[in-house]
Design an enzyme around this catalytic site. Structure first.
Site, short mmCIF file in Angstrom:
data_model
loop_
_atom_site.label_atom_id
_atom_site.label_comp_id
_atom_site.label_asym_id
_atom_site.label_seq_id
_atom_site.Cartn_x
_atom_site.Cartn_y
_atom_site.Cartn_z
N PRO A 10 46.01 47.37 -1.98
CA PRO A 10 44.98 46.33 -1.83
C PRO A 10 43.62 46.74 -2.37
O PRO A 10 43.18 47.87 -2.19
CB PRO A 10 44.92 46.09 -0.32
CG PRO A 10 45.56 47.27 0.30
CD PRO A 10 46.58 47.75 -0.69
N ASN A 11 43.00 45.77 -3.02
CA ASN A 11 41.63 45.86 -3.55
C ASN A 11 41.52 46.73 -4.81
O ASN A 11 40.45 46.80 -5.43
CB ASN A 11 40.65 46.35 -2.48
CG ASN A 11 40.64 45.43 -1.27
OD1 ASN A 11 40.44 44.23 -1.44
ND2 ASN A 11 40.88 45.96 -0.09
N ARG A 18 34.50 47.13 -8.03
CA ARG A 18 34.43 47.37 -6.59
C ARG A 18 33.69 48.67 -6.30
O ARG A 18 34.10 49.73 -6.77
CB ARG A 18 35.87 47.48 -6.09
CG ARG A 18 36.01 47.96 -4.69
CD ARG A 18 37.47 48.38 -4.41
NE ARG A 18 37.61 48.73 -3.01
CZ ARG A 18 38.62 49.40 -2.50
NH1 ARG A 18 39.60 49.80 -3.28
NH2 ARG A 18 38.65 49.67 -1.22
N TYR A 23 34.16 54.25 -6.55
CA TYR A 23 35.40 54.18 -7.34
C TYR A 23 35.18 54.18 -8.86
O TYR A 23 36.14 54.11 -9.61
CB TYR A 23 36.19 52.93 -6.93
CG TYR A 23 36.59 52.94 -5.46
CD1 TYR A 23 37.51 53.86 -4.98
CD2 TYR A 23 36.02 52.04 -4.55
CE1 TYR A 23 37.87 53.89 -3.64
CE2 TYR A 23 36.37 52.06 -3.20
CZ TYR A 23 37.29 52.98 -2.76
OH TYR A 23 37.64 53.02 -1.43
N ASN A 72 48.91 54.83 -4.75
CA ASN A 72 47.63 54.69 -4.07
C ASN A 72 47.75 53.46 -3.19
O ASN A 72 47.63 52.32 -3.67
CB ASN A 72 46.48 54.54 -5.06
CG ASN A 72 45.12 54.54 -4.34
OD1 ASN A 72 45.06 54.40 -3.12
ND2 ASN A 72 44.05 54.69 -5.10
N ALA A 75 43.97 50.88 1.62
CA ALA A 75 43.76 50.92 3.07
C ALA A 75 45.07 50.98 3.86
O ALA A 75 45.08 51.45 5.00
CB ALA A 75 42.93 49.71 3.50
N GLU A 96 51.11 60.81 -3.20
CA GLU A 96 50.03 59.96 -2.68
C GLU A 96 48.74 60.30 -3.42
O GLU A 96 48.38 61.48 -3.52
CB GLU A 96 49.87 60.25 -1.18
CG GLU A 96 48.67 59.57 -0.53
CD GLU A 96 48.51 59.97 0.95
OE1 GLU A 96 49.40 60.62 1.52
OE2 GLU A 96 47.46 59.63 1.52
N HIS A 98 44.46 59.28 -4.06
CA HIS A 98 43.24 58.55 -3.73
C HIS A 98 42.17 58.91 -4.76
O HIS A 98 42.04 60.08 -5.13
CB HIS A 98 42.74 58.90 -2.32
CG HIS A 98 43.76 58.57 -1.29
ND1 HIS A 98 44.03 57.28 -0.92
CD2 HIS A 98 44.64 59.35 -0.62
CE1 HIS A 98 45.02 57.28 -0.04
NE2 HIS A 98 45.42 58.53 0.15
N ARG A 105 34.79 60.86 3.87
CA ARG A 105 34.32 59.49 4.16
C ARG A 105 34.49 59.19 5.66
O ARG A 105 34.57 60.10 6.47
CB ARG A 105 35.08 58.51 3.26
CG ARG A 105 34.84 58.79 1.76
CD ARG A 105 35.55 57.80 0.88
NE ARG A 105 35.06 56.46 1.07
CZ ARG A 105 35.68 55.36 0.62
NH1 ARG A 105 36.80 55.48 -0.08
NH2 ARG A 105 35.17 54.16 0.85
#
Ligand code: DQA
Length: 138
Positions: A10-11, A18, A23, A72, A75, A96, A98, A105
């Site tokens: 998502p996103n 964004r 990012y 990725n 969320a 995985e 990111h 964060r």
């Protein structure tokens, strides 16, 4: 030719627009062009969805005959038992990734529901995290 599937959650369709401070300002399409040029001997398929079930379907679809999945989960990383189970259900190794360093964060990003099901985790290297994941399969 080795086959790799990138799955973005998502996103991540908004990369480049964004939160550029987190990012970056490069779109994923643009990044993937450079990645494909750097790895001409690899087939690199890309899929993005904002829907958890579609991410699971893509893991099922590619998880038995691709050489690696670079995931990725956005969320959903922090919430999804269903993605954890999907990764465990297939035979293709999943890395995985990111873009940001999730550990630097907010606290809710520190825990991943999927890491334990993955071959490894790469976080915090910007879009280069995807290239490092691809390298890990070499
Ligand atoms: C992310 C980190 C997640 O916490 C966040 O929800 C994202 C992107 C990253 O690539 O840094 O959507 O997975």
């Amino acid at each position: 030719m080795k086959k790799f599937q990138i799955i973005n959650g998502p996103n991540l369709n908004l990369l480049g627009k964004r939160e550029p401070g987190v990012y970056g300002n490069v779109s994923f399409d643009e990044y993937v062009r450079t990645l494909r040029a750097a790895y001409p001997d690899c087939e690199i398929a890309v899929f993005q969805s904002n829907r958890e079930g579609e991410l699971i379907d893509k893991i099922h679809e590619t998880g038995f005959d691709f050489d690696g999945i670079i995931l990725n989960a956005g969320a959903y990383t922090h919430t999804s038992v269903a993605l954890h189970d999907a990764i465990k259900a297939v035979t293709t190794p999943v890395v995985e990734v990111h873009i940001s360093n999730v550990h630097a964060r907010e606290e809710f990003r520190h825990h991943s529901m999927i890491s334990a099901a993955c071959k490894g985790v790469i976080a915090g290297f910007g879009l280069n995290s995807y290239r490092l994941a691809l390298e890990s399969f070499a």
